[in-house]
Design an enzyme around this catalytic site. Structure first.
Site, mmCIF file in Angstrom:
data_model
loop_
_atom_site.group_PDB
_atom_site.id
_atom_site.type_symbol
_atom_site.label_atom_id
_atom_site.label_comp_id
_atom_site.label_asym_id
_atom_site.label_seq_id
_atom_site.Cartn_x
_atom_site.Cartn_y
_atom_site.Cartn_z
ATOM 1 N N LYS A 1 -26.011 -11.066 -20.309
ATOM 2 C CA LYS A 1 -25.665 -10.536 -20.010
ATOM 3 C C LYS A 1 -25.975 -9.336 -20.909
ATOM 4 O O LYS A 1 -25.827 -9.004 -22.101
ATOM 5 C CB LYS A 1 -23.546 -10.828 -20.710
ATOM 6 C CG LYS A 1 -22.741 -9.762 -20.887
ATOM 7 C CD LYS A 1 -22.729 -9.304 -21.730
ATOM 8 C CE LYS A 1 -22.027 -7.489 -21.267
ATOM 9 N NZ LYS A 1 -21.780 -6.144 -21.373
ATOM 10 N N GLU B 1 -27.361 -11.958 -34.217
ATOM 11 C CA GLU B 1 -27.985 -10.807 -35.058
ATOM 12 C C GLU B 1 -27.001 -9.579 -35.537
ATOM 13 O O GLU B 1 -27.445 -8.758 -33.989
ATOM 14 C CB GLU B 1 -29.823 -10.487 -35.114
ATOM 15 C CG GLU B 1 -31.036 -9.659 -35.554
ATOM 16 C CD GLU B 1 -30.476 -8.405 -35.348
ATOM 17 O OE1 GLU B 1 -30.549 -7.789 -35.673
ATOM 18 O OE2 GLU B 1 -31.666 -7.825 -34.200
ATOM 19 N N CYS C 1 -31.503 -1.983 -35.534
ATOM 20 C CA CYS C 1 -30.795 -3.074 -36.517
ATOM 21 C C CYS C 1 -31.309 -3.421 -37.819
ATOM 22 O O CYS C 1 -30.936 -2.995 -38.921
ATOM 23 C CB CYS C 1 -30.515 -4.480 -36.152
ATOM 24 S SG CYS C 1 -30.205 -4.307 -34.248
ATOM 25 N N GLU D 1 -23.293 0.397 -41.807
ATOM 26 C CA GLU D 1 -23.797 0.856 -41.364
ATOM 27 C C GLU D 1 -23.719 1.781 -40.063
ATOM 28 O O GLU D 1 -23.110 2.473 -39.186
ATOM 29 C CB GLU D 1 -24.564 -0.586 -40.112
ATOM 30 C CG GLU D 1 -25.748 0.417 -38.994
ATOM 31 C CD GLU D 1 -25.603 -1.227 -38.626
ATOM 32 O OE1 GLU D 1 -24.361 -1.958 -38.019
ATOM 33 O OE2 GLU D 1 -27.470 -1.606 -37.691
HETATM 34 P P1 ADP Z 1 -21.268 -1.626 -28.835
HETATM 35 O O1 ADP Z 1 -19.878 -1.408 -30.206
HETATM 36 O O2 ADP Z 1 -23.031 -1.093 -30.211
HETATM 37 O O3 ADP Z 1 -21.713 -1.615 -27.815
HETATM 38 P P2 ADP Z 1 -21.154 -4.679 -29.244
HETATM 39 O O4 ADP Z 1 -21.550 -5.524 -29.925
HETATM 40 O O5 ADP Z 1 -19.981 -4.157 -28.652
HETATM 41 O O6 ADP Z 1 -21.471 -2.990 -29.716
HETATM 42 O O7 ADP Z 1 -22.039 -5.032 -28.392
HETATM 43 C C1 ADP Z 1 -22.860 -5.826 -27.830
HETATM 44 C C2 ADP Z 1 -23.229 -6.358 -26.674
HETATM 45 O O8 ADP Z 1 -21.966 -7.373 -26.677
HETATM 46 C C3 ADP Z 1 -23.288 -5.638 -25.590
HETATM 47 O O9 ADP Z 1 -23.857 -6.137 -25.029
HETATM 48 C C4 ADP Z 1 -21.347 -6.022 -25.008
HETATM 49 O O10 ADP Z 1 -20.894 -5.515 -24.134
HETATM 50 C C5 ADP Z 1 -21.213 -6.818 -25.835
HETATM 51 N N1 ADP Z 1 -19.954 -7.259 -26.379
HETATM 52 C C6 ADP Z 1 -18.932 -6.330 -26.390
HETATM 53 N N2 ADP Z 1 -17.342 -7.015 -26.735
HETATM 54 C C7 ADP Z 1 -17.465 -8.008 -26.494
HETATM 55 C C8 ADP Z 1 -16.744 -9.756 -26.492
HETATM 56 N N3 ADP Z 1 -15.439 -9.564 -26.879
HETATM 57 N N4 ADP Z 1 -17.564 -10.671 -26.124
HETATM 58 C C9 ADP Z 1 -18.264 -10.996 -25.898
HETATM 59 N N5 ADP Z 1 -19.069 -9.909 -25.755
HETATM 60 C C10 ADP Z 1 -19.355 -8.582 -25.972
#
Ligand code: ADP
Length: 486
Positions: A181, A256, A290, A388
């Site tokens: 994903k 990570e 990161c 961060e």
């Molecule tokens: P940012 O806010 O910087 O985009 P995230 O940690 O939210 O960082 O995003 C990293 C990944 O996690 C993306 O692929 C995002 O779509 C996914 N993501 C965001 N929210 C969720 C969730 N509740 N469960 C699983 N994956 C998620």
């Protein structure tokens, strides 16, 4: 300019069980070019039902051709994909650069690194063995390294090609079937890679890609009861959700989650050699890394000199559109620009600005540009020294001696990477042992790089190791077989 014209795949489709298909939601997700703010295309919006279908396809792959593919052949497939990525490196780099705003040269490096991960893990696929264990008379005991089965991979937008390479490369090498994903802001290269994998002959269902929003697709993948391992790179907040979901399903998870990594500069440093890295290890990907070295801890005796010389470097930094290969490109999204700008405003209220870079005058007004800022004399507990930022901002903190440096370096919730700059060999070894991080660089610093180097954090930076040989153990499980034969 619409990007779809130049693609070898349809970005509104998702890839499941070796087939391109329409995602569950008819509404698409717009693709914005961060350099201009223009909408240049759209990607498909997957649903929880698509994730179910992808997991079923991955299970079928494990039961079918993919599950029977010997390790040597998995290695060959990865090597073939690596060659195809290299032969398309320019196109992939262009795609990534347009999608996430990376200067072309950085996107080119990412494409080559994707190929390197596939080469590295392709070469390792048939070299991860079990062992035999001396046990009691009349027994033979051995261990088997087996795949987990279906693995979920949720990746962020900052280094999509590199992170999919390290995660999918290692998981496929060990024989898992993957559901990927990508981030909604940066999905094009993952779809491009799925098309490459298909062309390379990867059996159906070994790799499935479902694009969409984190709240639906990411959540469905991380909570799915038939996913046996989840690897996640992203924010601490989302990492917590992933770990909670993994706890409910009792499956292993690799997280990570970023950091607040320090450069620690002692007064015997070779400053001429260190200077480009002291700045560059944070400016790469405009600070959206990161392992960005966002704190610069400098020993008091050379603090003013380092500050002056870093300020000179900052004075020359130019921010501009990704194709122009400036020092920094735009940030990935308006959301990210707002987050970083708020941190900079906050810093300017009570901190000293040592230097700022420049946004090129002709940079398009709709682009997500942020000029880099170096703050000086920052207290180690200031928000800008603790949180961060994920943007082009560095804070300088003076320290007195080794003990002080360790106290400050270890004084955040994070622990991903640290750089130690000193010519004193004993000090190098002492520092490396006392720093609470997953990687220490001595007289160098590899933000984001190092295919061969196990990578991961402690504390809020997460747990588990990706990259290097170590990742192969994370993406497999050990079975002990005890045979009594008299
Ligand atoms: P940012 O806010 O910087 O985009 P995230 O940690 O939210 O960082 O995003 C990293 C990944 O996690 C993306 O692929 C995002 O779509 C996914 N993501 C965001 N929210 C969720 C969730 N509740 N469960 C699983 N994956 C998620």
């Amino acid at each position: 300019m619409k990007i779809a014209n130049s693609l070898w795949f349809d970005p509104t489709m998702i890839y499941i069980g070796g087939q391109w298909r329409k995602p569950g939601h008819a509404d698409t997700i717009p693709v914005e070019n961060p350099s201009t703010g223009e909408v240049i295309g759209e990607i498909g919006q997957g649903s929880a039902a698509d994730v179910d279908a992808a997991v079923v396809a991955a299970e079928a792959a494990m039961e079918g051709e993919w599950g029977r593919t010997p390790a040597v052949e998995r290695g060959r497939l990865l090597a073939r994909m690596a060659q195809m990525v290299l032969s398309r490196a320019e196109e992939l780099a262009y795609l990534e650069s347009t999608d996430v705003g990376k200067p072309m040269k950085q996107a080119q490096a990412d494409a080559v690194n994707l190929a390197r991960y596939l080469e590295f893990y392709g070469g390792a696929a048939d070299k991860v063995h079990g062992t035999t264990i001396p046990y009691q008379e009349g027994f033979t005991v051995y261990t088997l390294r087996e795949p987990h089965g279906v693995t979920g991979h949720i990746i962020p937008w900052n280094y999509p090609m590199q992170i999919l390479g390290r995660s999918i490369g290692a998981a496929l090498a060990m024989g898992n079937a993957c559901v990927l994903k990508p981030a909604e802001d940066a999905s094009l290269s993952s779809l491009a890679f799925a098309a490459i994998a298909a062309e390379a002959g990867l059996p159906a269902g070994a790799l499935n890609v479902v694009t969409g929003y984190g709240a639906e697709v990411g959540a469905a993948l991380s909570t799915h009861p038939d996913v046996h391992h989840v690897s996640f790179t992203g924010s601490v907040a989302t990492g917590r959700h992933i770990q909670e979901a993994a706890a409910k399903n009792v499956v292993p998870v690799t997280l990570e989650l970023g950091g607040k990594s320090p450069h620690i500069v002692f007064d015997d440093v070779d400053l001429d050699a260190a200077l480009p890295t002291l700045v560059g290890a944070c400016m790469q990907a405009a600070g959206q890394t990161c392992s960005a070295a966002s704190r610069v801890l400098v020993q008091r005796g050379i603090y003013e000199e380092v500050r002056r010389r870093m300020a000179e470097v900052y004075g020359g930094l130019v921010v501009g559109p990704a194709p122009d290969n400036c020092d920094l490109g735009p940030l990935v999204s308006k959301k990210q620009k707002d987050i970083v700008s708020k941190f900079i405003e906050l810093g300017k209220q009570d901190l000293t600005v040592a230097a700022e870079g420049k946004i090129r005058d002709d940079a398009p007004a709709g682009g997500n540009y942020v000029a880099p800022v170096l703050f000086a004399d920052v207290s180690p507990d200031h928000r800008l020294a603790q949180e961060e930022i994920f943007g082009p901002v560095q804070v300088m903190i003076p320290f007195e001696d080794e003990a002080d440096a360790i106290r400050i370096a270890n004084g955040t919730e994070y622990g991903l990477v640290a750089g130690v700059w000193t010519r004193d060999g004993g000090r190098q070894m002492r520092m490396a042992r006392k720093l609470n991080v997953g990687q220490v660089f001595i007289n160098n610093y590899g933000a984001g790089g190092g295919v061969e180097l196990p990578f991961g954090g402690v504390g809020k930076s997460g747990h588990g190791r990706e990259k290097g040989f170590e990742a192969l153990y994370g993406f497999s499980r050990l079975k002990t077989v005890t045979a009594q034969h008299g």
